[in-house]
Motif scaffolding. Sequence first.
Motif, mmCIF file in Angstrom:
data_model
loop_
_atom_site.group_PDB
_atom_site.id
_atom_site.type_symbol
_atom_site.label_atom_id
_atom_site.label_comp_id
_atom_site.label_asym_id
_atom_site.label_seq_id
_atom_site.Cartn_x
_atom_site.Cartn_y
_atom_site.Cartn_z
ATOM 1 N N GLY A 27 5.803 12.519 -6.265
ATOM 2 C CA GLY A 27 6.568 12.639 -7.519
ATOM 3 C C GLY A 27 7.859 11.703 -7.545
ATOM 4 N N ILE A 28 8.423 11.543 -6.678
ATOM 5 C CA ILE A 28 9.858 10.982 -6.480
ATOM 6 C C ILE A 28 9.408 9.480 -6.928
ATOM 7 C CG2 ILE A 28 11.464 9.694 -5.051
ATOM 8 C CD1 ILE A 28 11.812 12.500 -3.628
ATOM 9 N N MET A 29 8.295 8.765 -6.459
ATOM 10 C CA MET A 29 7.785 7.548 -6.634
ATOM 11 C C MET A 29 7.452 7.286 -8.041
ATOM 12 S SD MET A 29 8.636 6.030 -3.790
ATOM 13 C CE MET A 29 9.067 6.440 -2.351
ATOM 14 N N ARG A 30 6.827 8.471 -8.681
ATOM 15 C CA ARG A 30 6.323 8.464 -9.977
ATOM 16 C C ARG A 30 7.610 8.594 -11.089
ATOM 17 N NH1 ARG A 30 5.786 12.910 -13.383
ATOM 18 N NH2 ARG A 30 4.220 12.431 -15.082
ATOM 19 N N MET A 31 8.584 9.149 -10.716
ATOM 20 C CA MET A 31 9.628 9.161 -11.536
ATOM 21 C C MET A 31 10.295 7.878 -11.536
ATOM 22 S SD MET A 31 9.757 12.119 -13.128
ATOM 23 C CE MET A 31 11.180 11.672 -13.712
ATOM 24 N N MET A 32 10.577 7.347 -10.284
ATOM 25 C CA MET A 32 11.029 5.859 -10.254
ATOM 26 C C MET A 32 10.257 5.023 -11.054
ATOM 27 S SD MET A 32 11.741 4.343 -6.456
ATOM 28 C CE MET A 32 10.027 3.273 -6.509
ATOM 29 N N TYR B 29 0.760 -1.008 -0.002
ATOM 30 C CA TYR B 29 0.023 -0.043 -0.149
ATOM 31 C C TYR B 29 0.874 1.364 0.150
ATOM 32 C CZ TYR B 29 -4.563 -2.131 0.623
ATOM 33 O OH TYR B 29 -5.694 -3.134 0.408
ATOM 34 N N TRP B 30 2.056 1.153 0.045
ATOM 35 C CA TRP B 30 3.249 2.196 0.300
ATOM 36 C C TRP B 30 3.039 2.773 -1.358
ATOM 37 C CZ3 TRP B 30 7.371 3.167 4.280
ATOM 38 C CH2 TRP B 30 7.059 2.679 5.510
ATOM 39 N N MET B 31 3.495 4.149 -1.176
ATOM 40 C CA MET B 31 3.595 4.812 -2.457
ATOM 41 C C MET B 31 4.685 4.365 -3.410
ATOM 42 S SD MET B 31 3.197 8.947 -1.820
ATOM 43 C CE MET B 31 3.327 9.318 -0.033
ATOM 44 N N SER B 32 5.675 3.663 -2.896
ATOM 45 C CA SER B 32 6.665 2.963 -3.388
ATOM 46 C C SER B 32 6.121 1.932 -4.294
ATOM 47 C CB SER B 32 7.659 2.500 -2.690
ATOM 48 O OG SER B 32 7.368 2.038 -1.560
ATOM 49 N N HIS B 33 4.942 1.367 -4.063
ATOM 50 C CA HIS B 33 4.386 0.236 -4.746
ATOM 51 C C HIS B 33 3.015 0.454 -5.155
ATOM 52 C CE1 HIS B 33 7.799 -2.261 -3.336
ATOM 53 N NE2 HIS B 33 7.467 -1.649 -2.118
ATOM 54 N N ARG B 34 1.945 0.313 -4.752
ATOM 55 C CA ARG B 34 0.523 0.484 -5.136
ATOM 56 C C ARG B 34 -0.317 1.327 -4.260
ATOM 57 N NH1 ARG B 34 -0.206 -5.457 -7.577
ATOM 58 N NH2 ARG B 34 2.117 -5.540 -8.223
ATOM 59 N N PRO B 35 -0.007 2.582 -4.091
ATOM 60 C CA PRO B 35 -0.860 3.328 -3.218
ATOM 61 C C PRO B 35 -2.294 3.440 -3.631
ATOM 62 C CG PRO B 35 0.406 4.745 -4.495
ATOM 63 C CD PRO B 35 1.123 3.298 -4.855
ATOM 64 N N ARG B 36 -3.243 3.447 -2.611
ATOM 65 C CA ARG B 36 -4.668 3.559 -3.240
ATOM 66 C C ARG B 36 -5.304 4.976 -3.240
ATOM 67 N NH1 ARG B 36 -2.683 -1.443 -3.075
ATOM 68 N NH2 ARG B 36 -4.272 -3.157 -2.629
ATOM 69 N N LYS B 37 -5.879 5.169 -3.996
ATOM 70 C CA LYS B 37 -6.462 6.605 -4.266
ATOM 71 C C LYS B 37 -7.198 6.936 -3.145
ATOM 72 C CE LYS B 37 -9.430 9.098 -7.258
ATOM 73 N NZ LYS B 37 -8.992 10.534 -7.414
#
Length: 231
Positions: free
Chosen positions: A197-202, A101-109
């Motif tokens: 934003g960082i996670m998105r770039m990743m 569920y973390w932003m680094s994987h699959r965060p939920r809206k």
Amino acid sequence: MKIVLIHGQNHKGSSYHIGKMLAEQFSENEINEFFLPKDLEHFCMGCYACITDEEKCPFYAEKKKIMDEVEKADLLIFTTPTYCLRASAPMKAFIDLTFTYWMSHRPRKCMFSKRAVVISTAAGAGMKSATKDIQNTLFYWGVPYIKEYGIAVQAMSWEQVSDKKKARIKQDIEKLENKISNKRNVYVGFKTKFMFGIMRMMQKKGLGSSPEDKEYWKENGWLDKKRPWDK
Ligand SMILES: Cc1cc2nc3c(=O)[nH]c(=O)nc-3n(C[C@H](O)[C@H](O)[C@H](O)COP(=O)(O)O)c2cc1C
């Protein structure tokens, strides 16, 4: 208001009673409670099956029962006793078991509009570091409004807490309920947007944990212009 309480302990001690007191302050509420480890009696085995498919986690069915309610809730209340200056071990196990569920994987809206309160009691010290473990997790889940309440109760059970201390707790909890109820709109702050934003770039650069994670971001439109906090 839908409230979900997640207790990092099976027993009904000081942390439990304070959490329950807060939940019951809200009028017109629907309360769902989970006790750890009773409702999720496992540790993460580090098999990484969830990274390709969350349903492949050996404990998916038990996790789903909790997380379905978490996703539907308006307010999340976490309680944990302070154990050796940190959150309880069952609470840590829960944090590990929900790491996708973390932003680094699959965060939920849905997380990006929730409120949360983290409560811990200690005999004397360590409540701050105990609540911090859970606050960090909620931040990485994307929850924008997180309050913390830690108190040294000088007791091993709720019954042992002095009447004077109980009166102070009651006052504090009423104030906290007021603060939460008066905060009509919850906004996603700079820190969350920056981290997202960082996670998105990743993910964009293929540096995420799996092609499946990237696909999840793509499907949600987050690699383009959409953001989970969009109305
Ligand atoms: C394993 C264990 C570790 C503990 N560690 C601490 C601690 O680090 N600091 C502290 O002040 N109290 C510590 N305590 C006391 C509890 O934090 C305290 O009694 C707390 O109010 C218990 O919450 P509960 O009634 O919700 O179980 C510990 C108790 C246990 C059983």
